[in-house]
Design an enzyme around this catalytic site. Structure first.
Site, PDB file in Angstrom:
ATOM      1  N   HIS A  80       0.845  -1.191   0.000  1.00 43.29           N
ATOM      2  CA  HIS A  80       0.000   0.000   0.000  1.00 43.29           C
ATOM      3  C   HIS A  80       0.878   1.238   0.000  1.00 43.29           C
ATOM      4  O   HIS A  80       1.984   1.229   0.560  1.00 43.29           O
ATOM      5  CB  HIS A  80      -0.984  -0.008   1.175  1.00 43.29           C
ATOM      6  N   ASP A  82      -0.274   4.343   1.009  1.00 42.63           N
ATOM      7  CA  ASP A  82      -0.707   5.350   1.984  1.00 42.63           C
ATOM      8  C   ASP A  82      -0.038   5.100   3.328  1.00 42.63           C
ATOM      9  O   ASP A  82       0.483   4.011   3.591  1.00 42.63           O
ATOM     10  CB  ASP A  82      -2.236   5.332   2.134  1.00 42.63           C
ATOM     11  N   ASP A 112       6.300   0.920   7.028  1.00 44.11           N
ATOM     12  CA  ASP A 112       4.884   0.575   6.744  1.00 44.11           C
ATOM     13  C   ASP A 112       4.290   1.559   5.764  1.00 44.11           C
ATOM     14  O   ASP A 112       3.619   2.484   6.167  1.00 44.11           O
ATOM     15  CB  ASP A 112       4.104   0.549   8.059  1.00 44.11           C
ATOM     16  N   GLU A 144      -5.178   1.569   2.179  1.00 39.39           N
ATOM     17  CA  GLU A 144      -5.157   0.349   2.999  1.00 39.39           C
ATOM     18  C   GLU A 144      -5.334   0.685   4.473  1.00 39.39           C
ATOM     19  O   GLU A 144      -5.926  -0.071   5.222  1.00 39.39           O
ATOM     20  CB  GLU A 144      -3.836  -0.403   2.777  1.00 39.39           C
ATOM     21  N   GLU A 145      -4.791   1.833   4.882  1.00 45.23           N
ATOM     22  CA  GLU A 145      -4.820   2.200   6.299  1.00 45.23           C
ATOM     23  C   GLU A 145      -6.180   2.746   6.737  1.00 45.23           C
ATOM     24  O   GLU A 145      -6.390   2.989   7.917  1.00 45.23           O
ATOM     25  CB  GLU A 145      -3.727   3.244   6.600  1.00 45.23           C
ATOM     26  N   GLU A 169       4.217  -6.143   3.755  1.00 47.26           N
ATOM     27  CA  GLU A 169       4.091  -5.478   5.065  1.00 47.26           C
ATOM     28  C   GLU A 169       5.261  -5.910   5.946  1.00 47.26           C
ATOM     29  O   GLU A 169       5.815  -6.999   5.776  1.00 47.26           O
ATOM     30  CB  GLU A 169       2.782  -5.908   5.752  1.00 47.26           C
ATOM     31  N   HIS A 356       3.215   2.840  12.600  1.00 51.78           N
ATOM     32  CA  HIS A 356       2.195   3.671  13.273  1.00 51.78           C
ATOM     33  C   HIS A 356       2.757   4.320  14.537  1.00 51.78           C
ATOM     34  O   HIS A 356       2.040   4.558  15.494  1.00 51.78           O
ATOM     35  CB  HIS A 356       0.937   2.847  13.613  1.00 51.78           C
TER      36      HIS A 356
END
Ligand SMILES: [Zn+2]
Length: 383
Positions: A80, A82, A112, A144-145, A169, A356
């Site tokens: 992903h 984003d 990530d 995706e997030e 990932e 994150h």
């Protein structure tokens, strides 16, 4: 540092410097189109054909499907584009720039998972003058997030197609073949308010919620007994009662209350099946108590994922990495890849522990081994 490595780091710097936050909060939400366009240019230079799929009306959110070679079968390397929002004040360097210190590359999305793409590029570069018998497909998704709208658009379009998909990932290059699903639901109980001096003047939604809580805890116990899965660190499905709101005054019968909970299921039961089971139990309660009890989904949720241990992709991944395939606690786009007909695993550089978080980083020592590993997969699936 060899020139190839510095090119890989420069590419990651450009991706990190191109913000692409996705979030349910409109104040944060941004498009990913610039990241997709940068990747498309790099991949086109390597001879890939480019397909950009708009995910929203103005095309500011998009998926990229870049293909080298043609024919049936082949390999998808997916990620992903984003990132999650960030707390700039908690970072020790600019989150939207790449900072190298202590053999780490710090930056938002470094692990990530913008960091995966330059490594895919480096691996693909080794094959630019070799004719592939089966295609190599680089897939870069949107949102995706937040909403998984990128993956949903792919599912609706029925592409890409290949034999196998690796979702990069952060797993420390350990192959992952299982994760739990996630659903977040609301239970709304509507009764009748009235003066508290006489229970017959109303029908208490809070009394009803007490019964709902008991029913959900019973359901939770049943899930725990019936669905143990030793592959997971928390080896049973979890149901968390997250928050509750309702009523307004001690001397009024409560007319309405709402509970929010999440449920993280082990592989084997779909979210729709679980919702149906909960809905039936709530209907029975509602009929017995003459209350309007309803279930509402707060998010679309993510399905649990399991790729069988004895399939080709898992076996090859275990052989090449020297690690047995494991389970993780976070959800990914892997179930969407499976639905498109591919075997899927999750395997990429870096650690989810850094994702994150302020000061997210990718360890430099992951880069070389990841590129080598991806080259081995491409050789297996595409030559
Ligand atoms: Zn991710």
């Amino acid at each position: 540092m060899p020139p190839a490595a510095s090119q890989t780091i420069n590419r990651l710097r450009e991706l990190v410097q191109t913000p692409s936050v996705s979030s349910p909060s409109p104040a944060w939400d941004q498009g990913n189109r610039q990241v997709v366009d940068i990747l498309a240019n790099w991949l086109a230079d390597l001879g890939f054909s480019i397909d950009i799929q708009a995910v929203n009306d103005d095309g500011s959110k998009a998926n990229l499907i870049a293909t080298l070679g043609s024919g049936p079968g082949g390999l998808v390397l997916a990620g992903h584009t984003d990132t999650v929002p960030f707390d700039e004040g908690l970072w020790n360097s600019n989150p939207l720039d790449l900072t190298e210190r202590d053999n780490r590359l710090y930056g938002l999305g470094s692990t990530d998972m913008k960091g995966f793409f330059p490594l895919v590029l480096a691996a693909a570069e080794s094959f630019r003058h070799i004719e592939l018998k089966q295609p190599l497909i680089v897939l870069a998704t949107a949102d995706e997030e937040s909403s998984m709208n990128g993956a949903k658009a792919l599912a609706a379009a029925g592409k890409p197609k290949a034999r196998a998909a690796i979702i990069g990932e952060p797993t420390g290059l350990t192959p992952i073949r299982m994760h739990k699903g996630i659903m977040m639901e609301a239970v709304r109980v509507v009764g009748h308010s009235g003066h508290s001096s006489n229970p017959d003047l109303g029908n208490s939604a809070l009394d009803g919620m007490h019964a709902v809580l008991t029913e959900l805890l019973t359901f939770r116990d049943e899930l725990k007994t019936r669905h143990r899965n030793p592959a997971f660190e928390v080896d049973f499905p979890t149901l968390n009662l997250g928050c509750i709101h309702g009523g307004d005054s001690p001397n009024r019968i409560c007319g309405q209350t709402e509970l929010h909970f999440d449920l993280r299921m082990v592989p084997g039961v779909s979210n729709d099946t679980l919702r149906e089971q909960i809905r039936q139990r709530l209907n029975t309660l509602g009929d017995a108590l003459a209350l309007d009890i309803s279930l509402h989904s707060l998010i679309d949720g993510a399905e649990a994922f399991e790729q069988p241990a004895d399939c080709e992709l898992v076996k090859i991944a275990e052989r090449l990495t020297g690690h047995s395939a494991l389970a993780v606690a976070f959800a990914t786009e892997a179930p969407f890849m499976q639905k498109l007909g591919m075997e899927a695993i999750v395997m990429g550089p870096g650690s989810i522990d850094q994702a994150h978080q302020p000061d997210e980083y990718l360890e430099l020592e992951q880069i070389g081994p990841c590129i080598t590993l991806l080259e081995q997969f491409i050789r297996h699936y595409c030559l």
